[in-house]
Design an enzyme around this catalytic site. Sequence first.
Site, PDB file in Angstrom:
ATOM      1  N   HIS A  83      68.538  56.818  58.561  1.00 57.47           N
ATOM      2  CA  HIS A  83      67.428  56.001  58.090  1.00 57.47           C
ATOM      3  C   HIS A  83      66.661  56.658  56.942  1.00 57.47           C
ATOM      4  O   HIS A  83      65.871  55.990  56.263  1.00 57.47           O
ATOM      5  CB  HIS A  83      66.470  55.682  59.239  1.00 57.47           C
ATOM      6  CG  HIS A  83      66.981  54.603  60.153  1.00 57.47           C
ATOM      7  ND1 HIS A  83      68.245  54.638  60.714  1.00 57.47           N
ATOM      8  CD2 HIS A  83      66.410  53.442  60.594  1.00 57.47           C
ATOM      9  CE1 HIS A  83      68.422  53.564  61.464  1.00 57.47           C
ATOM     10  NE2 HIS A  83      67.339  52.821  61.401  1.00 57.47           N
ATOM     11  N   ASN A 196      59.238  54.011  63.814  1.00 54.41           N
ATOM     12  CA  ASN A 196      59.019  52.581  64.010  1.00 54.41           C
ATOM     13  C   ASN A 196      57.527  52.268  63.962  1.00 54.41           C
ATOM     14  O   ASN A 196      56.808  52.529  64.914  1.00 54.41           O
ATOM     15  CB  ASN A 196      59.613  52.152  65.361  1.00 54.41           C
ATOM     16  CG  ASN A 196      60.136  50.732  65.323  1.00 54.41           C
ATOM     17  OD1 ASN A 196      59.526  49.861  64.720  1.00 54.41           O
ATOM     18  ND2 ASN A 196      61.266  50.503  65.953  1.00 54.41           N
ATOM     19  N   ARG A 285      28.113  35.294  32.736  1.00 54.58           N
ATOM     20  CA  ARG A 285      27.259  34.844  33.842  1.00 54.58           C
ATOM     21  C   ARG A 285      28.008  34.630  35.156  1.00 54.58           C
ATOM     22  O   ARG A 285      27.391  34.559  36.214  1.00 54.58           O
ATOM     23  CB  ARG A 285      26.491  33.589  33.454  1.00 54.58           C
ATOM     24  CG  ARG A 285      27.287  32.344  33.187  1.00 54.58           C
ATOM     25  CD  ARG A 285      26.337  31.222  32.756  1.00 54.58           C
ATOM     26  NE  ARG A 285      26.966  30.323  31.829  1.00 54.58           N
ATOM     27  CZ  ARG A 285      27.272  29.049  32.127  1.00 54.58           C
ATOM     28  NH1 ARG A 285      26.979  28.557  33.301  1.00 54.58           N
ATOM     29  NH2 ARG A 285      27.836  28.290  31.218  1.00 54.58           N
TER      30      ARG A 285
END
Length: 511
Positions: A83, A196, A285
Amino acid sequence: MTVVVNHHGVSAADVLTVARESATVSLSVDAIAAMTKSRSIVDSIERDGRPVYGISTGFGALANTFISPERRAELQHALIRSHAAGIGAPMPREVVRAMILLRIRSLALAHSGVRHIIVQALVDLLNHDITPWVPEHGSLGASGDLAPLAHCALVLMGEGWVLGKDGHRINGGDALMAAGLTPIELSSKEGLALINGTDGMLGMLILANDDLAHLCTMADVTAALSIEAMLGTDRPFHPSIHAIRPHPGQGLSAANIFRLLQNSAIMDSHRDDFEHAVQDAYSMRCAPQVAGAARDTLDFARGVAARELVSVADNPVVLPDGRVESTGNFHGAPLGFAADFLAIAACEIGSISERRVDRLLDVTRSRSLPPFLTPDAGVNSGLMIAQYTAAGIVAENRRLASPASVDTIPTSGMQEDHVSMGWAAAVKLRRVLDNLTSLLAVELLAAVRGLQLRAPLQPSPAGRIATEFVSLFAGRPGPDVFLAPILEHARATISGRDLRQALEAEVGPLA
């Protein structure tokens, strides 16, 4: 300074302190006790031989694959290695430190079933200033920030890369050895628990919330300076005007601008002039309406972050009654939506700021200021190209304001068939805020040039202070000079706190 993590989590202030001020971290006794109790439930599942996702099975599309007990530690290590598949430039140190602290927080909530020595190993990374090399690309915000967190976990195993002091990467094992730390061996469930969750995107959202809060205030400052330089009126910012449209952020921004414009000889010079006192352009403004809406969006994002800070976003979760349940709490949609919404809001603050810059530079609209704010236009171009730069940044921010969270790409053999893109949303939000800092820097320089060119009329006390700050690095209007270094100084002035503190000492606290 030490942040103590207990089993109730941490605050946004704690995250900022650890990420940006290098505070140390410790685990409370109650957090260790709670994690030990949670781990005992995982150990009992191991003894019973029950099939439970993440403990005795594979992951994602391999969730139905049974893993024999003798291979479960191997499974956890293989998970981290596979991973840690990110690519690209490393994430900044503050992001990685925030992510690690939030992973400590998540595990200390004691619904992940890990041994406390795993969490202590993460604490040791922070306290020894070891910052894992986390590539920018890799997370889809699906099962949370899997790849980024895996790059952090890999360093715990004595592998992967660490961000060196010189910006280069060094071997993770060498970094641990130099700090006197030992690589850890993962047990069942622990690899999955380390990766996770939503910690990366949550960390970036918390950092962005802090940055945007300051930039909203500085946007009010630059707006007030521009309005004063363009002979605008302070009447649209009176509290009575905003009481009849009670959006809270709008009221705060209007109050800032109104206070900053008081006691100005420049404003007094045209207060009863019909041409100047009736209606200013929208970019003048309506400044509090735009910045105020961004403030209200920021309040929403802060609420999302606050809820996530007390949330368990792991999967599966270990419940006190012994159940281990699969959840969808890791999905990053709440954070992705918040980050995208903030990017839209910040984009608009920058967009209206650039419109004021353009007005300041345009002799037909600036109310008698010289072209491009140079006393000798023609030979000199003044701030002409600084506005080009601002226009290009506004265009980029508009592209970045396109939501990441409306995208999704199915992954993991269609098991993860809807993803949040929350990490991508948070990454691009950081870019938008960096761009906003540049846009406000251009406006700061242009507005101060305008105030200088109104001499001998004196600006408000706030205008005088801003002029003094900017004059230190920009001097006075005159022949063209190399502008890039001046703009860099202006950026530092916007992002820093010195000018704001000086203004607050004069006019009182700014929201």
